[in-house]
Design an enzyme around this catalytic site. Structure first.
Site, PDB file in Angstrom:
ATOM      1  N   LYS A 281       3.351  10.854  -0.309  1.00  0.00           N
ATOM      2  CA  LYS A 281       3.015  10.910   1.111  1.00  0.00           C
ATOM      3  C   LYS A 281       4.308  11.012   1.913  1.00  0.00           C
ATOM      4  O   LYS A 281       5.295  10.322   1.602  1.00  0.00           O
ATOM      5  CB  LYS A 281       2.233   9.649   1.488  1.00  0.00           C
TER       6      LYS A 281
ATOM      7  N   SER B 273      -4.783   7.487   6.347  1.00  0.00           N
ATOM      8  CA  SER B 273      -3.777   8.471   6.675  1.00  0.00           C
ATOM      9  C   SER B 273      -3.179   9.193   5.473  1.00  0.00           C
ATOM     10  O   SER B 273      -2.442  10.169   5.637  1.00  0.00           O
ATOM     11  CB  SER B 273      -2.645   7.780   7.459  1.00  0.00           C
TER      12      SER B 273
ATOM     13  N   SER C 224      -5.906   3.270   4.558  1.00  0.00           N
ATOM     14  CA  SER C 224      -5.272   4.583   4.440  1.00  0.00           C
ATOM     15  C   SER C 224      -5.067   5.070   3.017  1.00  0.00           C
ATOM     16  O   SER C 224      -4.723   6.234   2.802  1.00  0.00           O
ATOM     17  CB  SER C 224      -3.932   4.591   5.186  1.00  0.00           C
TER      18      SER C 224
END
Length: 528
Positions: free
Chosen positions: A111, A191, A215
């Protein structure tokens, strides 16, 4: 305001399906003799040791699949420019009889709020587009030591979805709008949006996400994969763009419990720069893999948290099927459990994040090696967005950033009181109390609803989920595929007390065995 006609909207959505179907067909033809793109670590390693596959060939296939699918899915911000060289070096080591470790030659996507030495770390924001720190986060260094190939950076909800109340999960100024591989018109959640979509689409074998509140869990659930949100402090957060030091953690995302646990084992470890890692579990991280097994449900007492269900009738039907599977696997089910948040709990939890985000982000920025970026503060980032509104705020604003900037230091009574109240409610009056009262090994609840249609104008459409209790307590949570609603995946969350990962892994792997686990996205997703 310009309003698209229904016909034009339908045409745009249909064009996405055509483009994605064509890209999948192209990706499928990369190498007809190759293992399918959802092959797990065990089989990939078996092929490598047999001389049927090399790390270099595997990485090349992953890059080709990214090139084919990413124009539609927008799950990957960039491939690491050294990925091929990393793979060749690992192949040379293997040829010399030096197997690097448990992740030898396995591609891992990060990420893009996690620093790696060869790529910028942007948190999805154009303000950090040049954030080339030249350093690895400790978890990334450990992945390299375990033999992983750092494949690249995954798209994410900008600032980890802590920018606006009307944000669209998976959208960032740097990476655009990530889409769900089961239906590109639907959300990948966030996210860790790109991490979830890329794993499900076979663009990477493994990915690392981060979670403050849902997330890792939500994008894993709606993309039909396994996600582990570890106990806060099990994994270092150093050199990760922060939201909340009391809730943030990195976590593995994979297509099986086995592979997720393998990744977690490589990531976990103490770090002198992160005080949260000072307390270690009584169990050894290197032994966590021994808890993966088909018989993991036998003898377990599992509580059904009904107060975190009931938001979607067809998800409830999947939950009832999951309970049948668990009983068939040997678990005792204690049903009908409830946890009700105290008055003002949501407000206090939000205050904690606002205070910690301002303090944590300013500290992160000040520690960057780039003098220009190190001089920036949250206030400067807010100004940057205003000055670059066309690129950064075409769909939604930054009211959360502005609210955080208005908060004071962590010594303020508002913050101190709120943090104590939130942790008491979710720990001693929450998870710990429920486990003790009913003599339970873990709690379960649906991870969330199926993915909603992407709506950049109005934002996300959450209708329910169960991540907050584990997230705010700092306790672990594993989501495993539970089934599908009209072709869209839904996960089952399994959570427990601090450092209870071993028993949660047993339950999760046992459930995966009886429930079936990951189902790949369709080659030609139908419009829903």
């Amino acid at each position: 305001m310009y309003v698209l006609s229904r016909q034009l909207v339908a045409a745009l959505i249909f064009s996405l399906f055509l483009a994605y179907s064509s890209a999948q067909a192209s990706a499928a033809n990369i190498d007809s003799a190759a293992p399918d793109p959802w092959t797990g670590v065990v089989d990939l390693h078996r092929a490598m040791r047999a001389g049927e596959l090399t790390a270099a060939v595997l990485v090349e296939r992953q890059i080709a699949r990214i090139n084919a699918l990413n124009p539609v899915l927008e799950a990957v911000i960039a491939v690491d420019p050294t990925a091929r060289a990393q793979a060749r070096e690992l192949d040379a080591r293997a040829a010399a009889g030096d197997w690097a470790g448990p992740l030898h030659g396995i591609p891992v996507l990060l990420k893009d709020n996690i620093e790696s030495r060869d790529q910028p770390t942007t948190a999805g924001s154009l303000a950090l587009a040049d954030n080339r720190s030249g350093r690895d986060a400790p978890l990334v260094r450990q992945l390299r030591e375990a033999g992983a190939v750092i494949l690249g950076k995954a798209n994410l909800s900008e600032w980890a979805n802590f920018r606006s109340e009307r944000s669209s999960s998976g959208w960032s100024g740097v990476g655009g709008q990530t889409r769900n591989p089961y239906d590109p018109s639907r959300s990948p959640c966030g996210s860790s949006s790109g991490s979830g979509a890329a794993v499900a689409a076979g663009m990477t074998v493994l990915a690392v996400g981060t979670e403050t509140n849902g997330s890792v869990v939500c994008p894993s659930s709606v993309n039909g994969i396994v996600g582990i949100k570890p106990t806060v402090g099990l994994v270092s957060r150093t050199h990760i763009v922060p939201i909340s030091h009391s809730q943030d953690t990195a976590g593995p995302m994979a297509r099986s419990v086995h592979d997720a646990v393998l990744l977690l084992s490589a990531m976990a470890g103490a770090d002198a720069a992160d005080p949260a890692t000072a307390e270690r579990p009584t169990w050894a991280v290197e032994h966590l893999m021994s808890h993966v097994g088909a018989e993991g449900l036998k003898g377990k007492r599992v509580g059904v948290l009904r107060s975190s269900a009931g938001f979607h009738s067809e998800v409830d039907e999947l939950l009832e099927s999951a309970l049948i599977h668990m009983r068939e696997g040997g678990a005792a089910i204690v049903d009908g459990l409830e946890w009700q948040a105290p008055e003002d709990h949501s407000r206090e939890a939000y205050e904690v994040l606002l205070y910690e985000f301002k303090q944590g982000l300013n500290a992160y920025l000040s520690g960057l090696p780039d003098d220009r970026l190190a001089a920036m503060t949250l206030a400067d980032l807010i100004d940057f967005n205003r000055d670059n509104a066309e690129a950064e705020m075409p769909w939604f604003a930054q009211e959360i950033l502005e609210a955080a900037e208005a908060r004071g230091p962590l010594s303020e009574e508002t913050y101190v009181t709120a943090l104590a109240a939130v942790q008491k409610a979710t720990r001693e009056d929450g998870i710990d109390k429920l486990l003790a009262q009913h003599d339970l090994d873990a709690l379960i609840a649906p991870s969330g609803a199926p993915a909603w249609t992407i709506d950049l104008i109005n934002g996300d459409h959450f209708i329910g989920g169960s991540s907050s209790l584990a997230a705010r307590s700092g306790y672990p949570n594993i989501t495993v595929p539970m089934g599908q609603v009209h072709g869209m995946p839904v996960g089952l969350s399994i959570f427990g007390s601090r450092f209870s990962e071993p028993v949660l892994v047993e339950i999760a792997s046992g459930f995966e065995h009886v429930a079936g686990g990951f189902t790949p996205p369709p080659e030609r997703p139908e419009q829903r």
